[in-house]
Design an enzyme around this catalytic site. Sequence first.
Site, mmCIF file in Angstrom:
data_model
loop_
_atom_site.group_PDB
_atom_site.id
_atom_site.type_symbol
_atom_site.label_atom_id
_atom_site.label_comp_id
_atom_site.label_asym_id
_atom_site.label_seq_id
_atom_site.Cartn_x
_atom_site.Cartn_y
_atom_site.Cartn_z
ATOM 1 N N SER A 1 -3.161 10.706 -3.797
ATOM 2 C CA SER A 1 -4.535 10.416 -3.380
ATOM 3 C C SER A 1 -4.958 8.981 -3.669
ATOM 4 C CB SER A 1 -5.503 11.382 -4.064
ATOM 5 O OG SER A 1 -5.364 11.281 -5.469
ATOM 6 N N ASP B 1 -14.639 8.644 -9.221
ATOM 7 C CA ASP B 1 -14.835 10.080 -9.421
ATOM 8 C C ASP B 1 -14.003 10.514 -10.631
ATOM 9 O OD1 ASP B 1 -12.216 10.271 -8.539
ATOM 10 O OD2 ASP B 1 -12.690 11.283 -6.656
ATOM 11 N N HIS C 1 -10.190 8.921 -9.695
ATOM 12 C CA HIS C 1 -9.814 7.713 -8.946
ATOM 13 C C HIS C 1 -10.654 6.500 -9.303
ATOM 14 C CE1 HIS C 1 -8.877 11.298 -6.452
ATOM 15 N NE2 HIS C 1 -7.701 10.709 -6.427
#
Length: 379
Positions: A51, A342, A345
């Site tokens: 991600s 978040d 990340h």
Amino acid sequence: MDDNKSRKMDVVGWVIFMMKMVVMMSGGVVAKGGAAAGAGQVSAMYVFGDSLVDNGNNNYLRSIAKSNYYPYGCDFSGGPTGRFCNGENFADLLGRLLGVAAPPPFADPATSGAKLFSGVNYASAAAGILDETGQNYGDRYPLGQQVINFETNLGQMRRMMPAANLTRFLSKSIAVLVFGSNDYINNYLMPSLYTSSYNYNPSQYANLLLNHYARQLHALYSVGLRKFLLPGIGPLGCIPNQLATGQAAPGRCVDYVNQILGPFNEGLRRLVDILNNGSHPGSMFVYGNSYGAIGDILNNLGRYGFKVWDRGCCGIGRNQGQITCLPFVTPCLNRNEYVFWDAFHPTQAVNAILAQRAFSGPTSDCYPINVQQLSLINF
Ligand SMILES: *[C@@H]1O[C@H](CO)[C@@H](O)[C@H](O)[C@H]1NC(C)=O
Ligand SMILES: *[C@@H]1O[C@H](CO)[C@@H](O)[C@H](O)[C@H]1NC(C)=O
């Protein structure tokens, strides 16, 4: 306050100076120079990973690891895209420095034909080096599948370009692989769902990961890729998701989590030496010291203009990291002052520093050469 501000100016001044240097250097070395260093040298960027660099592949998968909703992308020109960031991710920003377009996601049906020659992004949120990593989130493309997906695209490219030209094209492309974080946070550190921590001590587990990694790197080399950037794992013990477990002393990271990663990062750096030592002629593998770069940011927040490191800009619960950024959670306003966007990340502001350090940093950032030097090698 004033001191902070002047330090912030110093950083801006330094970045501008470095950018000027880069333009001067590329003007000298690259005959047909473009605006960015390496322009004309790098044919395309092929991105593999999790991600940290996914830019929309998981939108097409049955996964709960998705980010194609507001407020993800609130600072991105295209809005929410499936990037796990407020703005641009590491691959976007590195591409900018290299003068190549951010490649489109593999899973998008429009990513085919001549488009494959401007690079492809295979990264998938929750994916790891091991196939089973991240299965708690649903479907994802693990490293092995990402390599297969690249080979699928290559089959199409072979039908569009003569073999000798394709060989040359691939040797001028840069492969970026961002892997490992999920093999820890969504495998080894989840003993209720995964058995790896019962079967392996941290050093054995790092070896297992690196053996798999080396095999897949060899596969990518075998089909023609020649230039590889391999960032290590950042200090996962410092992300809001780990702070939210309450295991860290106040103002500190979860030390044992950071220690568990050590053997992987050290081993990856050694692997780069081995791969560069004749076993893979006409290629170069480069290690990116993400752990050191993020550690430096966390230890010197003010120097980089950051104010908040111990909670996510968008998230819920303890450290705004117990539950990650959900649709219509209101994010913080001063996003450039946050290290973490978040629960997992970094913000775009951190990604920009990481990309710059990988691109033009000293060997302590990017080893044995940086990405700019990598882009200028002719194989
Ligand atoms: C292939 O490479 C040759 C030699 O560099 C060049 O003349 C030719 O135009 C290229 N063909 C294609 C289809 O790119
Ligand atoms: C491999 O390369 C590194 C760096 O160039 C060098 O220090 C080392 O001695 C070489 N040999 C092995 C087996 O790693």
